[in-house]
Design a protein around this motif. Structure first.
Motif, mmCIF file in Angstrom:
data_model
loop_
_atom_site.group_PDB
_atom_site.id
_atom_site.type_symbol
_atom_site.label_atom_id
_atom_site.label_comp_id
_atom_site.label_asym_id
_atom_site.label_seq_id
_atom_site.Cartn_x
_atom_site.Cartn_y
_atom_site.Cartn_z
ATOM 1 N N ARG A 1 68.918 -25.503 -57.299
ATOM 2 C CA ARG A 1 67.485 -25.225 -57.404
ATOM 3 C C ARG A 1 66.669 -26.412 -56.888
ATOM 4 N N GLU A 2 67.096 -27.599 -57.261
ATOM 5 C CA GLU A 2 66.386 -28.798 -56.816
ATOM 6 C C GLU A 2 66.535 -28.999 -55.305
ATOM 7 N N ALA A 3 67.722 -28.716 -54.768
ATOM 8 C CA ALA A 3 67.932 -28.820 -53.328
ATOM 9 C C ALA A 3 67.040 -27.841 -52.575
ATOM 10 N N LEU A 4 66.871 -26.642 -53.114
ATOM 11 C CA LEU A 4 65.987 -25.669 -52.473
ATOM 12 C C LEU A 4 64.549 -26.184 -52.425
ATOM 13 N N GLN A 5 64.130 -26.890 -53.470
ATOM 14 C CA GLN A 5 62.818 -27.533 -53.427
ATOM 15 C C GLN A 5 62.744 -28.538 -52.288
ATOM 16 N N ALA B 1 68.237 -33.658 -48.373
ATOM 17 C CA ALA B 1 67.268 -34.201 -47.424
ATOM 18 C C ALA B 1 67.928 -34.501 -46.079
ATOM 19 N N VAL B 2 69.180 -34.961 -46.126
ATOM 20 C CA VAL B 2 69.919 -35.186 -44.879
ATOM 21 C C VAL B 2 70.195 -33.850 -44.202
ATOM 22 N N VAL B 3 70.538 -32.832 -44.992
ATOM 23 C CA VAL B 3 70.742 -31.491 -44.444
ATOM 24 C C VAL B 3 69.465 -30.993 -43.774
ATOM 25 N N ALA B 4 68.313 -31.273 -44.373
ATOM 26 C CA ALA B 4 67.047 -30.852 -43.773
ATOM 27 C C ALA B 4 66.856 -31.486 -42.403
ATOM 28 N N LYS B 5 67.199 -32.772 -42.264
ATOM 29 C CA LYS B 5 67.118 -33.434 -40.964
ATOM 30 C C LYS B 5 68.075 -32.789 -39.964
ATOM 31 N N GLN B 6 69.295 -32.523 -40.403
ATOM 32 C CA GLN B 6 70.276 -31.885 -39.523
ATOM 33 C C GLN B 6 69.811 -30.492 -39.114
ATOM 34 N N ALA B 7 69.290 -29.740 -40.077
ATOM 35 C CA ALA B 7 68.833 -28.386 -39.785
ATOM 36 C C ALA B 7 67.665 -28.386 -38.808
ATOM 37 N N ALA B 8 66.743 -29.329 -38.976
ATOM 38 C CA ALA B 8 65.616 -29.415 -38.050
ATOM 39 C C ALA B 8 66.096 -29.697 -36.638
ATOM 40 N N ALA B 9 67.072 -30.582 -36.515
ATOM 41 C CA ALA B 9 67.597 -30.915 -35.185
ATOM 42 C C ALA B 9 68.301 -29.713 -34.563
ATOM 43 N N ILE B 10 69.155 -29.036 -35.343
ATOM 44 C CA ILE B 10 69.862 -27.870 -34.802
ATOM 45 C C ILE B 10 68.871 -26.767 -34.450
ATOM 46 N N SER B 11 67.845 -26.596 -35.276
ATOM 47 C CA SER B 11 66.829 -25.586 -35.014
ATOM 48 C C SER B 11 66.161 -25.815 -33.665
ATOM 49 N N ASN B 12 65.876 -27.064 -33.366
ATOM 50 C CA ASN B 12 65.257 -27.370 -32.079
ATOM 51 C C ASN B 12 66.229 -27.210 -30.923
ATOM 52 N N ILE B 13 67.468 -27.653 -31.110
ATOM 53 C CA ILE B 13 68.480 -27.478 -30.065
ATOM 54 C C ILE B 13 68.669 -25.998 -29.751
ATOM 55 N N LEU C 1 60.150 -27.933 -49.277
ATOM 56 C CA LEU C 1 59.052 -28.896 -49.212
ATOM 57 C C LEU C 1 59.060 -29.652 -47.885
ATOM 58 N N LEU C 2 60.235 -30.087 -47.458
ATOM 59 C CA LEU C 2 60.307 -30.817 -46.191
ATOM 60 C C LEU C 2 59.998 -29.899 -45.013
#
Length: 307
Positions: free
Chosen positions: A134-138, A86-98, A142-143
């Motif tokens: 597998r759970e991390a991919l969910q 979930a923290v990776v998802a936040k980081q990825a969203a930020a990098i994606s926008n940057i 999902l996020l």
């Protein structure tokens, strides 16, 4: 067929940045790089003492996203066991926008035991790491998809990860592809077919052709069109030295080599096997001038001549 460059993660930041800027600038020539990639490791997989330089992947990718234009950037690949997804998802969203949508979230189950031990990370056995992955991919999908399409809130009660009304806000860029790195033939095709926008592995053309049939069948079972998955791969490249490539390949490390025309033919074999993008790994080169020269040579003598 597209081409990307895998940069060394052990370069000092100034050198890494200079190499990335050079690679992006090369896109004005005949050949061009589609993307730049960095690996995610905290230390080398070598005997102790092991204290070589190695930058942190997401930090470096964030800096590249802000300072290098006109190429995709991505992780090849993030080890799931190093960070909460979930923290990776936040980081990825930020990098994606940057990066204005140029970031690719490349992920894998994790495999390098020595860095888990050194940094106090739970390693587990292979079945455990696959279940956690597998759970991390969910979590990631999902996020990401909740932020794109729904009310943005996600609840999940899993074996390893738990989310309670979690969301991504700010939302990621409209394009945030997930790449899965893996070559296993039992579980990995199912995970790729269900969760991945892109798939990556190390391979020679003949091996990739066989693997691609297995993964394509998994896509079909999942109800996905074959073209919905972008296929990327890499192998060590030895200019003018087919014998060395053969020797390295015989030891289990995918490698190709030969004259420029022979490498062009090999790229054609990759394309015929189903590869969409070849990633040139120059991860062991510590001299920026040599790295730039090899990358430029590959673009001019190989990539520019591949249909």
């Amino acid at each position: 067929m597209k081409f990307s460059l895998w940069l060394p993660a052990n370069l000092p930041w100034r050198d890494l940045h200079a190499a990335a800027v050079h690679a992006a600038g090369a896109n004005s020539g005949a050949g061009m790089w589609r993307g730049l990639w960095l690996e995610d490791h905290f230390m080398d997989n070598t005997a102790e003492p092991n204290d070589g330089e190695r930058g942190e992947c997401l930090t470096q990718l964030t800096a590249l996203a802000a300072t290098v234009r006109d190429v995709r950037i991505g992780s090849l690949v993030l080890g799931n066991t190093y960070r909460h997804p979930a923290v990776v998802a936040k980081q990825a969203a930020a990098i994606s926008n940057i990066a204005d949508g140029r970031f690719v979230l490349g992920v894998g189950a994790g495999w390098q035991e020595n860095e888990h031990r050194a940094f106090g990370l739970e390693f587990g056995d292979v079945p455990s790491r696959i279940r956690w992955f597998r759970e991390a991919l969910q979590v990631w999908t999902l996020l990401r998809d909740g932020a794109r399409e729904g009310d943005g809130f996600v609840d999940l009660e899993g074996e390893r990860y738990r989310l309670e009304h979690a969301s991504l806000n700010p939302k990621p860029h409209a394009t945030l592809p997930i790449l899965i790195g893996g070559k296993g033939e039992k579980v990995m095709p199912k995970l790729v077919a269900r969760y991945a926008d892109e798939w990556n592995m190390w391979s020679t053309p003949d091996v990739f052709a066989a693997k691609n049939r297995i993964f394509s069948e998994a896509l079909e079972r999942e109800g996905r069109a074959s073209a919905s998955l972008w296929r990327t791969m890499q192998a060590l490249v030895f200019f003018d030295d087919a014998a060395k490539a053969h020797a390295v390949n015989a030891k289990g490390r995918p490698a190709i080599g030969g004259s420029a025309s022979e490498l062009v033919d090999l790229m054609g074999a990759y394309a015929e096997a189903g590869v969409d993008e070849f990633i040139l790994p120059l991860t062991s080169i510590g001299d920026v001038a040599k790295l730039n020269d090899l990358g430029d040579r590959f673009l001019a003598e190989v990539a520019a001549l591949v249909p």
